[in-house]
Design a protein around this motif. Structure first.
Motif, PDB file in Angstrom:
ATOM      1  N   ALA A  27      65.361  55.394 -49.063  1.00  0.00           N
ATOM      2  CA  ALA A  27      66.526  54.557 -49.388  1.00  0.00           C
ATOM      3  C   ALA A  27      66.094  53.105 -49.559  1.00  0.00           C
ATOM      4  O   ALA A  27      66.542  52.418 -50.494  1.00  0.00           O
ATOM      5  CB  ALA A  27      67.580  54.677 -48.292  1.00  0.00           C
ATOM      6  N   TYR A  67      61.940  59.238 -43.144  1.00  0.00           N
ATOM      7  CA  TYR A  67      61.619  59.401 -44.559  1.00  0.00           C
ATOM      8  C   TYR A  67      62.802  58.966 -45.422  1.00  0.00           C
ATOM      9  O   TYR A  67      62.627  58.252 -46.426  1.00  0.00           O
ATOM     10  CB  TYR A  67      61.240  60.857 -44.850  1.00  0.00           C
ATOM     11  CG  TYR A  67      60.970  61.115 -46.304  1.00  0.00           C
ATOM     12  CD1 TYR A  67      59.782  60.700 -46.895  1.00  0.00           C
ATOM     13  CD2 TYR A  67      61.904  61.778 -47.094  1.00  0.00           C
ATOM     14  CE1 TYR A  67      59.531  60.923 -48.231  1.00  0.00           C
ATOM     15  CE2 TYR A  67      61.667  62.004 -48.432  1.00  0.00           C
ATOM     16  CZ  TYR A  67      60.475  61.577 -48.999  1.00  0.00           C
ATOM     17  OH  TYR A  67      60.245  61.808 -50.319  1.00  0.00           O
ATOM     18  N   MET A  68      64.014  59.401 -45.030  1.00  0.00           N
ATOM     19  CA  MET A  68      65.209  59.044 -45.812  1.00  0.00           C
ATOM     20  C   MET A  68      65.441  57.535 -45.787  1.00  0.00           C
ATOM     21  O   MET A  68      65.819  56.944 -46.811  1.00  0.00           O
ATOM     22  CB  MET A  68      66.441  59.791 -45.269  1.00  0.00           C
ATOM     23  CG  MET A  68      66.378  61.288 -45.479  1.00  0.00           C
ATOM     24  SD  MET A  68      66.187  61.762 -47.199  1.00  0.00           S
ATOM     25  CE  MET A  68      67.805  61.436 -47.814  1.00  0.00           C
ATOM     26  N   ARG A  69      65.235  56.895 -44.642  1.00  0.00           N
ATOM     27  CA  ARG A  69      65.391  55.433 -44.585  1.00  0.00           C
ATOM     28  C   ARG A  69      64.362  54.754 -45.484  1.00  0.00           C
ATOM     29  O   ARG A  69      64.670  53.795 -46.191  1.00  0.00           O
ATOM     30  CB  ARG A  69      65.226  54.948 -43.132  1.00  0.00           C
ATOM     31  CG  ARG A  69      66.479  55.095 -42.304  1.00  0.00           C
ATOM     32  CD  ARG A  69      66.398  54.287 -41.012  1.00  0.00           C
ATOM     33  NE  ARG A  69      65.312  54.738 -40.147  1.00  0.00           N
ATOM     34  CZ  ARG A  69      65.443  55.644 -39.188  1.00  0.00           C
ATOM     35  NH1 ARG A  69      66.607  56.186 -38.970  1.00  0.00           N
ATOM     36  NH2 ARG A  69      64.409  55.983 -38.458  1.00  0.00           N
ATOM     37  N   LYS A 128      62.489  63.307 -40.783  1.00  0.00           N
ATOM     38  CA  LYS A 128      63.349  63.324 -41.975  1.00  0.00           C
ATOM     39  C   LYS A 128      64.158  62.040 -42.063  1.00  0.00           C
ATOM     40  O   LYS A 128      64.268  61.437 -43.146  1.00  0.00           O
ATOM     41  CB  LYS A 128      64.295  64.529 -41.939  1.00  0.00           C
ATOM     42  CG  LYS A 128      65.213  64.607 -43.162  1.00  0.00           C
ATOM     43  CD  LYS A 128      66.288  65.638 -42.964  1.00  0.00           C
ATOM     44  CE  LYS A 128      67.400  64.921 -42.268  1.00  0.00           C
ATOM     45  NZ  LYS A 128      68.661  65.527 -42.191  1.00  0.00           N
ATOM     46  N   SER A 129      64.709  61.608 -40.956  1.00  0.00           N
ATOM     47  CA  SER A 129      65.509  60.371 -40.950  1.00  0.00           C
ATOM     48  C   SER A 129      64.645  59.173 -41.338  1.00  0.00           C
ATOM     49  O   SER A 129      65.074  58.325 -42.132  1.00  0.00           O
ATOM     50  CB  SER A 129      66.121  60.127 -39.575  1.00  0.00           C
ATOM     51  OG  SER A 129      67.059  61.115 -39.281  1.00  0.00           O
TER      52      SER A 129
END
Length: 182
Positions: free
Chosen positions: A151, A146-148, A143-144
């Motif tokens: 972003a 993917y979020m990076r 998830k991290s």
């Protein structure tokens, strides 16, 4: 062997008169801890039989009597009611001790099994929780990442939109100011 030695010791130290005959109880209690209930009753029975052999052997003159005249009246070892009562009381004591001690030992053994089963179950649950936590860490890491990535991917278009909005506002302000001057 221990019970036989205790019976010989009992014989040479007063026979049925010796109050130490209750030491047979210790053997019954130890047997209840180490052996099955049936074996414990076997030890109790053997103890009663050995004391009966000593008591009856002395009463019938088969074994010589070594008196403890301090506690008993002379010739008490020849009285069938006294000898029988002493054997009976020892038998009751040994069988009650066998019952109580083996019941407690059986309950403790069941509890030990319950604790082992619970411990195994808790170990399995801990392992399952550990695996779930590992999966959760992987999911969190994914998830991290993917979020990076999202972003990063959104930063450029948002920057472009922000720049266009900033320019549009500037132009709009300039037009407004020009309209107000006219």
């Amino acid at each position: 062997p221990d019970l036989c030695f205790l019976a010989v010791l009992l014989h040479f130290s007063g026979g049925i008169e010796n109050p130490l005959r209750v030491f047979f109880v210790f053997h019954v209690i130890i047997a209840s801890i180490l052996l099955s209930r049936q074996a414990t009753y076997g030890v109790a029975t053997l103890g009663v039989l050995l004391v009966a052999v000593v008591g009856l052997g002395e009463m019938w003159g088969i074994l010589p009597h070594h008196s403890l005249e301090v506690h008993w009246q002379p010739g008490a070892h020849l009285d069938p009611s006294i000898v029988g009562t002493q054997i009976f009381l020892l038998a009751v004591t040994l069988y009650v001790a066998a019952y109580l001690a083996s019941s407690i030992a059986a309950r403790l053994r069941r509890r030990e099994v319950d604790v082992m089963v619970l411990s195994r179950h808790l170990g399995e649950r801990a392992k399952a929780l550990e695996e779930a936590y590992a999966e959760l860490r992987v999911a969190e890491r994914t998830k991290s990442q993917y979020m990076r990535k999202v972003a990063h991917e959104l930063r450029e278009p948002l920057g472009t939109v922000k720049t266009y909005i900033h320019r549009a506002r500037k132009e709009l302000r300039a037009r407004l100011e020009a309209t107000m001057r006219d």
